[in-house]
Design an enzyme around this catalytic site. Structure first.
Site, PDB file in Angstrom:
ATOM      1  N   ASP A  85      20.826  25.615  22.069  1.00  0.00           N
ATOM      2  CA  ASP A  85      20.407  25.998  23.428  1.00  0.00           C
ATOM      3  C   ASP A  85      20.090  27.491  23.428  1.00  0.00           C
ATOM      4  O   ASP A  85      20.878  28.297  22.919  1.00  0.00           O
ATOM      5  CB  ASP A  85      21.548  25.692  24.416  1.00  0.00           C
ATOM      6  CG  ASP A  85      21.083  25.739  25.852  1.00  0.00           C
ATOM      7  OD1 ASP A  85      21.218  24.722  26.547  1.00  0.00           O
ATOM      8  OD2 ASP A  85      20.581  26.796  26.286  1.00  0.00           O
ATOM      9  N   HIS A  98      19.146  14.881  27.804  1.00  0.00           N
ATOM     10  CA  HIS A  98      19.823  15.671  26.765  1.00  0.00           C
ATOM     11  C   HIS A  98      21.296  15.776  27.101  1.00  0.00           C
ATOM     12  O   HIS A  98      21.692  15.710  28.268  1.00  0.00           O
ATOM     13  CB  HIS A  98      19.205  17.066  26.630  1.00  0.00           C
ATOM     14  CG  HIS A  98      19.153  17.829  27.908  1.00  0.00           C
ATOM     15  ND1 HIS A  98      18.179  17.624  28.854  1.00  0.00           N
ATOM     16  CD2 HIS A  98      19.962  18.777  28.412  1.00  0.00           C
ATOM     17  CE1 HIS A  98      18.392  18.421  29.876  1.00  0.00           C
ATOM     18  NE2 HIS A  98      19.477  19.134  29.641  1.00  0.00           N
ATOM     19  N   HIS A 142      24.633  18.296  26.412  1.00  0.00           N
ATOM     20  CA  HIS A 142      25.097  19.623  25.985  1.00  0.00           C
ATOM     21  C   HIS A 142      26.402  19.484  25.206  1.00  0.00           C
ATOM     22  O   HIS A 142      27.302  18.750  25.627  1.00  0.00           O
ATOM     23  CB  HIS A 142      25.404  20.503  27.200  1.00  0.00           C
ATOM     24  CG  HIS A 142      24.247  20.769  28.099  1.00  0.00           C
ATOM     25  ND1 HIS A 142      23.556  21.960  28.097  1.00  0.00           N
ATOM     26  CD2 HIS A 142      23.665  20.005  29.065  1.00  0.00           C
ATOM     27  CE1 HIS A 142      22.604  21.917  29.020  1.00  0.00           C
ATOM     28  NE2 HIS A 142      22.649  20.751  29.619  1.00  0.00           N
TER      29      HIS A 142
END
Ligand code: 5GP
Length: 142
Positions: free
Chosen positions: A34, A103, A105
């Site tokens: 990220d 997505h 994390h």
């Protein structure tokens, strides 16, 4: 429900149109760093199949995704000698989602260190590259 738009930033990363610090790829899934990490080693795990988020994803996509999340969570915990791992996943704008391709994390956590803000500060590319290498090393060490 709003439909999937393949102009989103993760679709561009999956097509190789914009760069990312990739740490993992298989037939169905990609993982990369990220760029605005909420903690050291923050990763994103992204299925290649198009869906906005968990709400419109197929059961097959979800079934393939979670084992990869586990693999990357273990690797990230090892790579950064973390005390724990936070898994986050947002569905639609009201819930904090900002990129509309599913997505998950993965954020390594350390005792007493709070999460940094979501989509906060851009990390230096050299730090992202070094962290990606640590995750790759942990993955290849098994
Ligand atoms: P969401 O809010 O949709 O769950 O999370 C999107 C995440 O993508 C945020 O944590 C944000 O920092 C990250 N992000 C946004 N743009 C990019 C980008 O161009 N490349 C990468 N690698 N991450 C991005």
């Amino acid at each position: 429900m709003t439909s999937y738009d393949d102009g989103n930033i993760f679709a561009k990363i999956l097509r190789g149109e914009i760069p990312s610090h990739r740490v993992y790829e298989d037939a169905d899934t990609v993982a990369f760093m990220d760029v605005m990490p909420q903690g050291e080693g923050h990763l994103l795990v992204v299925p290649k199949a198009p869906s906005r988020n968990l709400l419109d994803a197929s059961p097959e996509t979800l079934a393939k995704l979670l084992p990869v999340v586990q693999k990357l969570a273990r690797a990230a915990k090892t790579a950064f000698a973390a005390d724990g791992v936070t898994i986050l996943q947002f569905n639609e704008q009201a819930a904090g989602q900002t990129v509309f391709h599913l997505h998950v994390h993965i954020v390594p956590r350390f005792e007493g260190v709070p999460l940094r803000p979501h989509s906060g500060t851009m990390e230096k590319p050299e730090i992202l590259a070094a962290n990606a290498e640590k995750v790759r090393a942990a993955l290849s060490a098994g």
